[in-house]
Design a protein around this motif. Structure first.
Motif, short mmCIF file in Angstrom:
data_model
loop_
_atom_site.label_atom_id
_atom_site.label_comp_id
_atom_site.label_asym_id
_atom_site.label_seq_id
_atom_site.Cartn_x
_atom_site.Cartn_y
_atom_site.Cartn_z
N ASP A 157 -95.18 -12.46 39.74
CA ASP A 157 -95.51 -11.14 39.20
C ASP A 157 -96.95 -11.10 38.71
N ALA A 158 -97.78 -12.03 39.18
CA ALA A 158 -99.14 -12.16 38.66
C ALA A 158 -100.07 -11.05 39.13
N ARG A 159 -99.69 -10.26 40.14
CA ARG A 159 -100.58 -9.21 40.63
C ARG A 159 -100.96 -8.24 39.51
N GLN A 160 -99.99 -7.81 38.73
CA GLN A 160 -100.24 -6.81 37.70
C GLN A 160 -101.01 -7.39 36.51
N THR A 161 -100.79 -8.66 36.21
CA THR A 161 -101.37 -9.25 35.00
C THR A 161 -102.69 -9.97 35.25
N HIS A 162 -102.84 -10.60 36.43
CA HIS A 162 -104.01 -11.43 36.71
C HIS A 162 -104.76 -11.04 37.98
N GLY A 163 -104.27 -10.05 38.70
CA GLY A 163 -104.94 -9.62 39.92
C GLY A 163 -104.35 -10.24 41.18
N ASP A 165 -105.72 -11.95 43.72
CA ASP A 165 -106.12 -13.29 44.13
C ASP A 165 -105.28 -14.36 43.45
N GLU A 166 -105.00 -14.18 42.17
CA GLU A 166 -104.16 -15.15 41.46
C GLU A 166 -102.73 -15.10 41.99
N ALA A 167 -102.23 -13.90 42.24
CA ALA A 167 -100.87 -13.79 42.79
C ALA A 167 -100.78 -14.46 44.14
N LEU A 168 -101.78 -14.28 44.97
CA LEU A 168 -101.77 -14.89 46.30
C LEU A 168 -101.85 -16.42 46.20
N ALA A 169 -102.67 -16.92 45.27
CA ALA A 169 -102.77 -18.37 45.09
C ALA A 169 -101.42 -18.95 44.66
N ARG A 170 -100.73 -18.27 43.77
CA ARG A 170 -99.41 -18.74 43.36
C ARG A 170 -98.42 -18.68 44.52
N ALA A 171 -98.47 -17.62 45.29
CA ALA A 171 -97.56 -17.48 46.43
C ALA A 171 -97.77 -18.61 47.42
N ARG A 172 -99.01 -18.94 47.72
CA ARG A 172 -99.29 -20.05 48.64
C ARG A 172 -98.74 -21.37 48.08
N ALA A 173 -98.95 -21.58 46.79
CA ALA A 173 -98.48 -22.82 46.16
C ALA A 173 -96.95 -22.90 46.18
N PHE A 174 -96.27 -21.78 45.96
CA PHE A 174 -94.81 -21.78 46.01
C PHE A 174 -94.31 -22.23 47.39
N ALA A 175 -94.96 -21.74 48.45
CA ALA A 175 -94.59 -22.15 49.80
C ALA A 175 -94.83 -23.65 49.98
N ALA A 186 -95.02 -6.28 43.71
CA ALA A 186 -95.87 -5.14 43.40
C ALA A 186 -97.31 -5.23 43.92
N PRO A 187 -97.53 -5.61 45.20
CA PRO A 187 -98.87 -5.41 45.77
C PRO A 187 -99.15 -3.91 45.79
N GLU A 188 -100.42 -3.54 45.66
CA GLU A 188 -100.75 -2.14 45.42
C GLU A 188 -101.42 -1.45 46.60
N SER A 189 -101.50 -2.11 47.75
CA SER A 189 -102.07 -1.48 48.94
C SER A 189 -101.51 -2.14 50.17
N PHE A 196 -101.10 -10.91 52.17
CA PHE A 196 -100.03 -11.77 51.69
C PHE A 196 -99.23 -12.35 52.84
N CYS A 197 -98.80 -11.52 53.76
CA CYS A 197 -97.99 -11.99 54.89
C CYS A 197 -98.78 -12.92 55.80
N ARG A 198 -100.06 -12.66 55.93
CA ARG A 198 -100.90 -13.50 56.79
C ARG A 198 -101.15 -14.87 56.16
N GLU A 199 -101.28 -14.92 54.85
CA GLU A 199 -101.69 -16.15 54.18
C GLU A 199 -100.52 -17.06 53.81
N VAL A 200 -99.32 -16.53 53.72
CA VAL A 200 -98.17 -17.32 53.31
C VAL A 200 -97.33 -17.63 54.54
N ARG A 201 -97.14 -18.91 54.80
CA ARG A 201 -96.55 -19.36 56.07
C ARG A 201 -95.05 -19.61 56.00
N VAL A 202 -94.36 -18.89 55.17
CA VAL A 202 -92.90 -18.90 55.15
C VAL A 202 -92.44 -17.45 55.16
N PRO A 203 -91.15 -17.18 55.39
CA PRO A 203 -90.68 -15.80 55.36
C PRO A 203 -91.01 -15.11 54.05
#
Length: 289
Positions: A157-163, A165-175, A186-189, A196-203
């Motif tokens: 949920d870091a998109r709303q609180t940290h932007g 880029d931080e949310a994407l970095a966490r998403a990559r790390a989770f994968a 809650a991506p906003e565009s 997000f879909c391009r950078e994260v290599r899991v469903p």
């Protein structure tokens, strides 16, 4: 076939999975009868239906796992479940994953919000530091690999609180930690969704909340962007609440509300025909007749 294996097979199949979310056994049964291949037990919807309370961390692990058991017992399709923050530290996360698996869920979602958490499209949410977020996901993955067997969806949920880029970095790390599905809330565009879909290599999963922060797109477009699952967390709850309000207003005004569903159809929805068939099977003792 286990619920988890059913879900793995769906994830390996081509195309977007449209996933209406349930809140009780009846709503789950209706989803299956409508022909959908999976569902998700929404924390917002369960909190509303079971407690009549907002999704602000008020509902407990015990109440959620009990609801999951009833839902999974009513259907044969795989059901994913909202595990919130895991209800405590890493050991609590592992207990949550094991308990949800025992209840029959195919996948457990664990998120990086500060407890008590809240709906991702409402005010006031916060996220824990990266290290704590990564520990939660690692614990969930460990519980999966140590025998729970369910899939793990990691949510940020870091998109709303940290932007973004931080949310994407966490998403990559989770994968990288081994999450089976990753959910950036809650991506906003559309461009953020695409990145997000391009950078994260899991469903990946999209959350289609009407009037929320994320653009609500048609399923075909979500699939083209790269999402594997499109969740509709509040659709059934919203239409059910509207229908009940209309019926209550009619009764209050002295009118008989339109039942919309006949008594015969309602009996069929909840399984009377199957019950009667089973009842007839045992109408006579074994060896008689």
């Amino acid at each position: 076939m286990s619920p988890a294996q059913k879900l793995r097979d769906l994830l390996a199949s081509p195309g977007l999975l449209v996933m209406p979310c349930c809140f009780d056994a009846l709503s789950a049964r209706l989803i299956e009868q409508a022909g959908f291949s999976l569902s998700f037990m929404s924390g917002f919807a369960v909190s509303a239906a079971r407690l009549g309370a907002p999704d602000t961390g008020l509902i407990s692990y015990g109440e959620m796992v009990d609801q999951a058991r009833a839902i999974c017992g009513a259907v044969s399709i795989p059901v994913l479940g909202d595990g919130d923050t895991g209800y405590g530290n890493a050991m609590n996360v592992k207990r949550t994953v094991r308990g949800y698996a025992q209840a029959g869920l195919a996948c457990v979602m664990i998120e990086d919000q500060v407890a008590p958490k809240r709906c991702g499209h409402t005010r006031g949410k916060q996220v824990v530091p990266r290290d704590e977020a990564f520990t939660r996901v690692q614990a969930a993955v460990d519980a999966r690999d140590e025998g729970a067997g369910v899939l793990i969806m990691a949510r940020t949920d870091a998109r709303q609180t940290h932007g973004f880029d931080e949310a994407l970095a966490r998403a990559r790390a989770f994968a990288d930690l081994g999450a089976d599905i990753v959910f950036l809330e809650a991506p906003e565009s559309v461009e953020e969704m695409r990145t997000f879909c391009r950078e994260v290599r899991v469903p990946t999963m999209a959350n289609m909340v009407d009037h929320g922060r994320t653009p609500v797109l048609p399923p075909a477009e979500l699939g083209a962007i790269g999402y594997k699952i499109a969740a509709y967390p509040l659709t059934l709850l919203s239409v059910a609440a509207a229908a009940m309000r209309e019926a209550l207003a009619a009764l209050r005004a002295g009118r008989h509300p339109d039942p919309r569903t006949s008594f015969a159809a309602l009996q069929e929805i909840v399984g009377f025909p199957e019950y009667y068939a089973e009842e007839a099977r045992y109408a006579q003792p074994p060896g008689k007749g």
